[in-house]
Design an enzyme around this catalytic site. Sequence first.
Site, PDB file in Angstrom:
ATOM      1  CB  SER A  22      -0.946  -0.032   1.209  1.00 33.70           C
ATOM      2  OG  SER A  22      -1.853   1.044   1.181  1.00 33.70           O
ATOM      3  CG  HIS A  49      -4.189  -0.692  -0.935  1.00 34.55           C
ATOM      4  ND1 HIS A  49      -4.139  -0.632   0.432  1.00 34.55           N
ATOM      5  CD2 HIS A  49      -4.727  -1.897  -1.230  1.00 34.55           C
ATOM      6  CE1 HIS A  49      -4.615  -1.757   0.953  1.00 34.55           C
ATOM      7  NE2 HIS A  49      -4.972  -2.540  -0.051  1.00 34.55           N
ATOM      8  CG  ASP A 142      -6.155  -5.296   2.046  1.00 33.95           C
ATOM      9  OD1 ASP A 142      -6.713  -6.392   2.265  1.00 33.95           O
ATOM     10  OD2 ASP A 142      -6.052  -4.812   0.907  1.00 33.95           O
TER      11      ASP A 142
END
Length: 343
Positions: A22, A49, A142
Amino acid sequence: MARAKFKEPRTGGSATVVVGVSSGGMDALTRLVAQLPESFPAPMFVVQHMSADTTGDALVHAINKHGKLVCTHAQDGEKFVGGHIYLAPSDHHLMIGKGKILVTKGARENRSRPAIDPLFRSAAVAYGNRVIGVLLTGYLDDGTAGLTAIRRCGGTCVVQDPQDAAYPDMPQNALNRVKVDYCLPLAEMGALLSKLVQRKFGGRKPVPRDIAIEAKIAERVLSDVRSVDALGKQVPFNCPGCGGVLWKVEKDKSLRYRCHTGHAYTAPVLLAEQTAKVEETLWVALRMFEERRNLLLSMHTSLDGPGYRSASERAKESEVHIKRIRAILNSGDKATDDDVSEH
């Protein structure tokens, strides 16, 4: 190096590498792929992401510039090969099946699309102990549930050392909840992956039923109450994404929730979503009370008189509510990294 970019990709090798990253992802990914040799035999699938209005072209270009392996955007239905890097397109989930790529626009997981968990879970279901899951820098958590699925299916879990990560939350949360196989700095990860993909793999473990169900939900094969009922029990929370009922996923040791349309949340992400909804509601309430006060003040002359309660008095009552709401908004009750560390 330029000539190597256009060589025919390899089909050999039995390992599958999935990578989730991310915040700080471009730097981390380019440093990682720069370590991989041209002979790297496994396919690598990457979820970074990114916002829906981002193409991801800059990341593809950076990976191709710094590494020896070819990187492209993944395409739905594409057959994948070894020695190639496939990047999840923006605003789409990336998943894999038996020799084929699946790109969908299913429900967001952990507020993200693409999300890391659907990729990791699909790989675990399709390839079991041949999967090497890699989790790098990023916020929130996540990838933790996805690593858990890889672990339960016999795969290998690799996490960047949080002290080495630009944003340590994502790897740290994984370490807090998953028994990972390797935790190491990014500079050592390329050599490790090169060794791991050369291993001989034994027989596969059966895929746990709950992991298989979640993988099918993410593929949009299953999306109904019965399928989510098999994962756990309903809880008195609403899904921030669609307003539906949430179920607690009981097989997961960490707190995680799903709705029947496919949205999924870890507890910290659900808390962050609820906090955002509360703040949004408070801003709407503040606007409405201010408009009511202003209207009452403008009506003060025409309404005040015998038989009418003073409009100015009612305006003062609205001002009391306005001050209370402003105090709440100024209290700083917003989801922060502390919310994550508490879970």
